[in-house]
Scaffold this active site. Structure first.
Site, PDB file in Angstrom:
ATOM      1  N   LYS A 121      37.785  46.963  45.128  1.00 30.19           N
ATOM      2  CA  LYS A 121      38.684  47.612  46.099  1.00 30.19           C
ATOM      3  C   LYS A 121      37.834  48.414  47.084  1.00 30.19           C
ATOM      4  CE  LYS A 121      42.538  48.331  42.830  1.00 30.19           C
ATOM      5  NZ  LYS A 121      43.566  47.469  43.393  1.00 30.19           N
ATOM      6  N   ARG A 172      48.062  41.110  35.220  1.00 32.53           N
ATOM      7  CA  ARG A 172      48.778  39.945  34.689  1.00 32.53           C
ATOM      8  C   ARG A 172      47.963  39.232  33.598  1.00 32.53           C
ATOM      9  NH1 ARG A 172      49.250  37.456  40.567  1.00 32.53           N
ATOM     10  NH2 ARG A 172      49.181  39.692  41.006  1.00 32.53           N
TER      11      ARG A 172
END
Ligand code: BES
Ligand code: MN
Ligand code: ZN
Length: 482
Positions: A260, A335
């Site tokens: 990020k 996920r």
């Protein structure tokens, strides 16, 4: 420090301030010495969320608490009025109020909601402050009430608010103060205090179990992963509905190799374990609340960091249910760990599975900071979540699992890849998760939006909100098979 509540027949002489509910219409209570016109010039009209402190030369001060139209007072507005009262009362050591005794709400529910509003609005995470200039003086609240019903509601409210505040503390803790190992140790301690069975799985065990998702995400980190399974079995559990909760516990999400950018907002990625904290907090209340359903909770804990050993792009992971996943973005890690948790949940053949996760920035973009997304395979389960959301004032909004978007997850080499296209990110994430729940009725809560707030607001306090905790507690304790 948690607020101390007592139920009393009349306001004790020791109270430093008395909270007086004031409606937005009709005659003012006789204790109020100012006129409506005067109060209005002071900006107080009796709307929910407003308060006005009337100091006293000697004796107790009065705190006027706006409660709006009393006939319309519901749990959300009473909780909000109570939160405002607590903030206005922060400078007084002890206060009393009849707030839990007004309106058409059930007395037990009203007491619960007042305790929740006041406790949630005064809690602060202060472990790391050497000086806390804003520490509230408020310690004791006397609820002028009608006895047993009020007392029962107070107890419920305290259990729920204390658990919620605990979940907030976990999400506010810096990454080094709450590694997966430390979190799992805390879960063991909490389970011991709250009547839960607890099992902790380390990296070798997770590998042996075929949990390629959580082990894969953990590869870049020097901190090992942990999976925690908490089990709540009420007496006479046989034949009772069984729910499984799965929480995303990414202790810190740097994005991994798909790093990020250094945006200050990413300091909140220490809160990427908010889902797991909500599950742990929920589990911790079940015995005290006398929950009659069976509940299992999975906390899927690891951080997501880049390093020479980190999971690379193009890597293929094999999940617990045998499905293979090609990594196209290591920042879509939630996920991957949930895939293992959901697979294990489905193996238990429960009545339903609910997972909770700070899963997609797309959900924050779609629904903003106040509303969580909900997606799933059972509209009946989702409607139970929606009913609970209204009761606890944690708004959720359903997004569709659009089957046509499944092809966006197609991979050249594996069963699927871990990201979809640039659009509909919350939906493609939901479709990904749906591959791991088999036929079990399932719902997914995406709490990326409301996981934190930037300023105190109603029951929320600046920082981590523990959003979803009270929603899960309400849903699990009132759950009916779907
Ligand atoms: N933990 C983040 C999601 C998130 C973002 C939560 C902002 C709270 C606030 C998650 O792991 C993530 O990085 N998701 C990616 C997915 C993308 C790579 C498909 C995202 O949302 O950008
Ligand atoms: Mn991520
Ligand atoms: Zn994440």
């Amino acid at each position: 420090m948690a607020l101390n509540f007592e139920v009393v027949a009349k306001s004790p002489a020791t109270a430093k301030a008395v909270g007086i509910p004031v409606a937005s219409e009709g005659a003012l209570p006789k204790e109020v010495t100012l006129s409506r016109a005067t109060l209005e010039t002071l900006g107080f009209t009796g709307k929910v969320g407003q308060t006005y402190v009337v100091p006293a030369e000697k004796g107790a001060a009065s705190i006027l608490i706006g409660v709006g139209e009393v006939s319309k007072l519901d749990t959300a507005s009473l909780r909000k009025a109570s939160a405002a009262f607590a903030r206005a009362a922060a400078g007084f050591e002890s206060v009393s109020t009849t707030l839990a005794n007004i309106g058409r709400l059930d007395r037990k529910v009203a007491a619960q909601v007042v305790v929740e509003g006041m406790s949630l609005a005064t809690h602060r995470y202060t472990d790391l402050k050497t000086v806390d200039k804003k520490a509230p003086k408020l310690a004791t609240v006397s609820l002028v009430g009608t006895g047993a019903a009020t007392t029962g509601g107070v107890k419920r409210g305290q259990v729920i608010a204390n658990a919620t505040n605990m979940a907030r503390d976990f999400a506010n803790m810096p990454p080094a103060y709450l590694t997966a190992t430390i979190f799992a140790n805390k879960a063991v301690e909490i389970a011991g205090q709250t009547g839960l069975k607890v099992e902790v799985f380390n990296k070798d065990q997770l590998l042996a179990m075929g949990c390629g998702g959580i082990v894969g995400v953990n590869r870049g980190s020097v901190e090992p992963p942990r999976m925690v399974r908490l089990t709540y079995k009420p007496t006479g559990a046989k034949g009772k509905p069984h729910l499984v909760l799965v929480g995303k516990g990414v202790m810190y999400d740097s994005g991994g190799i798909s790093l990020k950018p250094s945006d200050p907002s990413h300091a909140m990625m220490k809160g990427d374990m908010s889902g797991a904290a909500a599950v742990l907090a929920t589990m911790s209340t079940l015995k005290a609340l006398g929950c009659t359903n069976q509940v299992t909770g999975y906390l899927m804990c690891t951080d997501n960091l880049p390093s020479g050993s980190a999971m690379a792009m193009g890597e293929v992971l094999t999940m617990r249910n045998g499905k293979t996943v090609e990594i196209h973005n290591t920042d879509a890690e939630g996920r991957l760990i949930l895939a293992d948790g959901l697979s294990l949940a489905a193996e238990l053949k429960p009545s339903a599975i609910i997972n909770i996760a700070t899963l997609t920035g797309a959900c924050l973009v779609a629904l903003g900071e106040k509303v969580a997304g909900v997606l799933g395979t059972s509209d009946k389960l989702i409607s139970q979540l929606e009913d609970a959301a209204a009761r606890v004032d944690e708004p959720i909004w359903q997004l569709p699992l659009v089957k046509e978007y499944r092809r966006l997850l197609d991979s050249t080499v594996a069963d699927m890849r871990n990201i979809g296209g640039p659009a509909g990110g919350t939906i493609t994430a939901g479709l990904f998760l749906s591959e791991f729940v088999g036929n079990t009725p399932w719902a997914h809560l995406d709490i990326a939006g409301p996981m934190k707030v930037d300023g105190d607001d109603g029951w929320m306090q600046r920082g981590a909100t523990a959003f979803g905790t009270r929603l899960l507690i309400d849903t699990v304790t009132s759950f009916k098979p779907v």
